[in-house]
Scaffold this active site. Structure first.
Site: not given
Ligand code: HEM
Ligand SMILES: *[C@@H]1O[C@H](CO)[C@@H](O)[C@H](O)[C@H]1NC(C)=O
Ligand SMILES: *[C@@H]1O[C@H](CO)[C@@H](O)[C@H](O)[C@H]1NC(C)=O
Length: 320
Positions: A65, A69, A193
């Site tokens: 993530r 970002h 995700h």
């Molecule tokens: C498509 C649009 C996307 C949205 C709206 C989005 C939004 C989010 C949100 C809201 C969270 C949870 C944050 C929290 O409340 O703790 C999250 C977690 C995460 N996102 Fe996304 N995301 C998107 C795309 C991506 C992409 C492209 C990647 C990587 C290639 C990614 C990787 C991750 C990962 C691995 C987590 C878990 C992080 C953790 O456990 O620390 N996301 N994302």
């Protein structure tokens, strides 16, 4: 004769145009960039990802993530790693939910001992995201490198560039298109995700006062239990209810059962724009994994600083 001299002139001007475009083109990223300048660079990063993620697999999700970002805000320039009261870390999408910084710091500290001022923080992050992908998903890919680190990080920018969790399918498409990523790549990368967690605040609007009609009612009831109303702490829930610690296509299987956690997850299934891609990914884990690797490489090339631009930071949290 005249014709051929025109041809020569045309060829000459073509040649000049070619030379000038080549010389002004940005330096491309290359696989094995540190082969001569710091041969152990990639192995050092992998060692720290292994060490930290073996103890806490969540950090591997966090690193994937972090790279996303980083790349969506000012390109993959490690701007997300900078500390400061007005840095990207302080913005709504990042504050309190990004993790994995200590892995980058540990790898960079050893890199500075072994090859001082050589390996950029942006490359360390790209390598770490790749090693996390391998660890969680057995998905392997070479990372083109040669990124340099930016000197600017602003708290206003993540909200302008990163998609919020309530976007619909067309807005997601447009958001990724602005970074040169296709609809298929958007759906493919959302498969990240399939690991990691979300805070309740990122999806609580789907639970109350009424459950989102696109959510499976049993899943909604379970989530209401995990995220009590009026809770003083923002609890966390696995993003993928089927295989929360494996980077695999079960995320898409969950979407087809209406068990997507965020609005932006479920909308990939409920929108006709993307439902076919979800079905394809749910059907074929191997094909999705290949697309994921390619899309990670493409994401890793967004608006990069190369050549003489930017700098090689001494510490990833501070500009030199
Ligand atoms: C498509 C649009 C996307 C949205 C709206 C989005 C939004 C989010 C949100 C809201 C969270 C949870 C944050 C929290 O409340 O703790 C999250 C977690 C995460 N996102 Fe996304 N995301 C998107 C795309 C991506 C992409 C492209 C990647 C990587 C290639 C990614 C990787 C991750 C990962 C691995 C987590 C878990 C992080 C953790 O456990 O620390 N996301 N994302
Ligand atoms: C998606 O959201 C945008 C921005 O809010 C809106 O203009 C558009 O009509 C929405 N599309 C659909 C299909 O709901
Ligand atoms: C949460 O707090 C509000 C305001 O104090 C109250 O009206 C509501 O009933 C509470 N909800 C629950 C489920 O306790």
């Amino acid at each position: 004769m005249g014709c051929s001299s025109i041809m020569v002139a045309m060829m000459l001007s073509c040649f000049l145009i070619l030379v000038s475009t080549v010389s002004s083109a940005p330096t491309p990223l290359t696989v094995g960039f540190y082969r001569h300048s710091c041969p152990p660079a990639e192995a050092i990063v992998q060692k720290y990802v292994d060490k930290f993620a073996s103890r806490n697999p969540g950090l591997a999700a966090g690193l994937i993530r972090l790279h996303f970002h980083d790349c969506f805000v000012r390109g993959c320039d490690a701007s997300v790693l900078l500390d400061g009261p007005n840095s990207e870390k302080q913005s709504i999408p990042n504050k309190g939910s990004l993790r994995g910084f200590e892995v980058i710091d540990a790898a960079k500290a050893e890199l500075e001992l072994r090859c001082p001022k050589t390996v950029s923080c942006a490359d360390v992050l790209a390598f770490a995201a790749r090693d996390s992908t391998a660890k969680l998903g057995n998905i392997y890919y070479p990372v083109p490198a040669g990124r340099r680190d930016g000197r600017v990080s602003s708290a206003d920018e993540p909200l302008l560039s990163l998609p919020p969790p309530f976007f619909n399918a067309t807005s997601l498409r447009d958001n990724f298109a602005a970074k040169g990523l296709s609809l298929d790549e958007m759906v493919t990368l959302s498969g990240a995700h399939s690991v990691g967690i979300s805070h309740c605040s990122s999806f609580s609007a789907r639970l109350r006062p009424a459950a989102d009609p696109t959510m499976d009612p049993g899943y909604a009831a379970w989530l209401r239990g995990k995220c009590p109303a009026n809770s003083t702490v923002d609890r966390t829930v696995d993003l993928d209810p089927i295989t929360p610690n494996c980077l695999d296509n079960k995320y898409y299987v969950g979407l087809r059962a209406n068990r997507g956690l965020l609005t932006t997850d479920q909308v990939l299934q409920s929108s006709p724009l993307t439902a076919g891609l979800v079905a394809e990914n749910a059907r074929n884990n191997g094909a999705w994994g290949k697309k994921f690797a390619a899309a990670m490489v493409k994401m890793g090339g967004i608006e990069v600083l190369t050549g003489k631009n930017g700098e090689i930071r001494n510490k990833c949290r501070f500009v030199n």
